[in-house]
Design a protein around this motif. Structure first.
Motif: not given
Length: 217
Positions: A62-90
């Motif tokens: 998460m720290d690595k992604l937040q430091k590189n949030a200007d990259l499209p893939l980093a923002r995509i990963f953050l959007a999913a990883l910042e969810l709290e306890e999502p199921n695989p479909e979410e």
């Protein structure tokens, strides 16, 4: 032929063609800087994030992604990883939704490029028509070799110069627009590839019952 003489010979359509050229060059420079930044950093950052997540270092990822949030893939990963306890479909839906949101950023200015590519040859054709009209208006069959021959010559020159200028602008912009389109398609493929890898890692952690998100600070 100097620039001033070129514009004088090309007629009135040279000014909008100049505007298209300046606009196109400015947007091309912006897109080159954008894609250079992505190609230099993004693959390395994403591979590091996947490796950190693979060894259960969610906080480090998460720290690595937040430091590189200007990259499209980093923002995509953050959007999913910042969810709290999502199921695989979410988790998958979060990845897909953010990926869709990134598409306009990746395709930015593409419509403007296509507009310039379409209009520049048409403006050149308009200059051709105007030049021929001027030539025929100056033509006097009873004055061949006389003073009005200059008007015929300048009209033909305007027709040829404007046509060539319109084609040059369109070809130049088309070259870069196709390059950017290829980079966009490659980026979509990378989003699908790396997004699939992250989703697979998440599903494995979820099935093992391990904590799948970083603690809130």
């Amino acid at each position: 032929m100097g620039i001033q003489n070129l514009f004088a010979a090309g007629g009135v359509v040279m000014w909008p063609l100049l505007g298209f050229s300046v606009l196109g060059v400015a947007l091309i420079i912006e897109r080159i800087r954008f894609w250079v930044r992505i190609n230099q950093r993004q693959s390395r950052v994403v591979r590091d994030v996947l490796n950190l997540y693979r060894i259960d270092n969610v906080v480090g990822a998460m720290d690595k992604l937040q430091k590189n949030a200007d990259l499209p893939l980093a923002r995509i990963f953050l959007a999913a990883l910042e969810l709290e306890e999502p199921n695989p479909e979410e988790f998958r839906l979060a990845l897909e939704s953010e990926a869709q949101a990134e598409i306009p950023v990746l395709k930015r200015f593409q419509n403007i490029f296509e507009t310039i590519i379409s209009l520049a040859p048409l403006l050149g054709l308009l200059g051709t028509v105007l030049g021929l009209i001027a030539s025929f208006a100056s033509l006097n069959l009873g004055d061949v070799g006389g003073s009005k021959t200059t008007g015929v010559t300048s009209g033909i020159s305007e027709a040829l110069v404007s046509t060539a200028s319109g084609l040059i602008v369109a070809i130049f912009i088309l070259l870069f627009a196709n390059t950017f389109r290829g980079l966009y398609q490659r980026q979509i493929a990378l989003i699908q590839e790396y997004g699939g890898q992250l989703e697979l890692l998440y599903r494995r952690r979820y099935e093992r019952g391990e904590k799948t998100y970083a603690p809130t600070r």
